[in-house]
Enzyme design. Structure first.
Site, PDB file in Angstrom:
ATOM      1  N   GLU A   1     -24.572  14.941   7.980  1.00 11.77           N
ATOM      2  CA  GLU A   1     -25.125  13.691   8.513  1.00 11.77           C
ATOM      3  C   GLU A   1     -26.411  13.338   7.769  1.00 11.77           C
ATOM      4  OE1 GLU A   1     -25.602  14.030  12.749  1.00 11.77           O
ATOM      5  OE2 GLU A   1     -23.439  13.964  13.105  1.00 11.77           O
TER       6      GLU A   1
ATOM      7  N   LYS B   1      -6.089 -16.202 -14.003  1.00 12.31           N
ATOM      8  CA  LYS B   1      -5.825 -14.769 -13.792  1.00 12.31           C
ATOM      9  C   LYS B   1      -4.819 -14.575 -12.669  1.00 12.31           C
ATOM     10  CE  LYS B   1      -8.840 -12.128 -11.279  1.00 12.31           C
ATOM     11  NZ  LYS B   1     -10.106 -11.448 -11.000  1.00 12.31           N
TER      12      LYS B   1
END
Ligand code: R5P
Length: 281
Positions: A36, A181
């Site tokens: 953590e 694209k």
């Protein structure tokens, strides 16, 4: 006023603090034995600018912890790169609107949010506090001007980037165009050749994000094949996932530049001035 930064946004945070004439609140970040994240800030004033890009799970946790640690002052949140913004709708049933989930989480405990070139402006409406973006057309235009190229073509890799790129080009008085694209997969794209015929001068490809480098590497190979003398890439957010930098280099790209919204060796110009102006408004 103090500026407090997450670990991945320290250089940009320091630049913003300098422009604002604010102090830097030292932030100590480490880990507990179980993984953590532990975080501690130095002394704060009545008002804090929290600066942190959203790049991964850890950077989100750092941001949430830092916002919480600054709760005894007013908090303005700067998220230079707002990750998860590309999943801005439910493309398939059962998917989250990830951009909304992030925006809601990051609205807690802050008075307002400033981000940079968010993938789509509609994402800002998911914040539950006032949220605005700054866009870096002027900074990119100044960066290209400093390259001192002769009559470059400023090219967008797809229609989505065309209007942003046209503004960059207009500021410098350069010609502009866009490619078409089609995305084949997460890492591969297909691209239609430049319709206006061979461009034998310098081309500067400008996009909001470079992630895997697939988009701009495909464009660079095609432009080189059509006889372009030089091909340069400038983006706002340089994620450079995996081997993106090598991939771009081997595609014939002469120059790869990004801002410091994500700090890397490719960060060649800064978003700090634009962010500081937005915070002062
Ligand atoms: C897509 O809409 C974005 O504007 C970028 O073109 C895209 O994220 C670039 O990704 P990659 O570098 O993986 O091709």
């Amino acid at each position: 006023m103090k500026v407090a930064c997450t670990g991945r946004s320290r250089a940009l945070g320091a630049r913003i603090a300098e422009i604002l004439g604010a102090g830097l609140a030292e932030t100590r970040i480490s880990r507990f034995p179980d993984g953590e994240i532990y975080l501690q800030t130095g002394p704060l004033d009545g008002s804090t600018v929290v600066v942190g890009s959203l790049l991964s799970g850890d950077s989100l946790v750092e941001l949430l912890l830092l916002i919480d640690a600054c709760q005894r002052s007013e908090v303005q949140l700067v998220v230079p790169y707002l990750g998860y913004a590309r999943q801005d709708r439910e493309f398939k049933p059962g998917e989250p609107v990830s951009a909304r989930a992030m925006a809601r989480a990051l609205s807690t405990g802050v008075d307002r949010v400033v981000t940079v070139n968010v993938h789509k402006e509609t994402v800002l409406s998911h914040f539950t506090v006032p949220a605005a973006q700054v866009t870096l057309e002027a900074e990119i235009s100044d960066f290209i001007a400093a390259l001192d190229l002769t009559d470059p073509l400023i090219l967008a890799p797809d229609e989505g980037a065309a209007s942003f790129v046209a503004t960059v080009a207009a500021r410098g008085g350069w010609e502009t165009d866009n490619l078409e694209k089609t995305r084949v997969s997460g890492t591969e794209v297909r691209m239609e050749p430049l319709g206006r015929g061979p461009w034998t001068g310098d081309v500067v490809l400008v996009d909001d994000i470079i992630s895997t480098g697939g988009t701009l590497a495909t464009a660079a190979r095609m432009l080189r094949g059509q006889g372009a003398r030089g091909v340069h890439a400038v983006c706002v957010h340089g994620l450079f996932t995996g081997n993106a930098v090598e991939r771009l280099g081997s595609s014939g790209m002469d120059e790869i530049a990004a801002s410091d919204t994500i700090e890397s060796p490719q960060s060649r110009y800064s978003a700090a001035g634009a962010i500081a102006r937005a915070l002062s408004r």
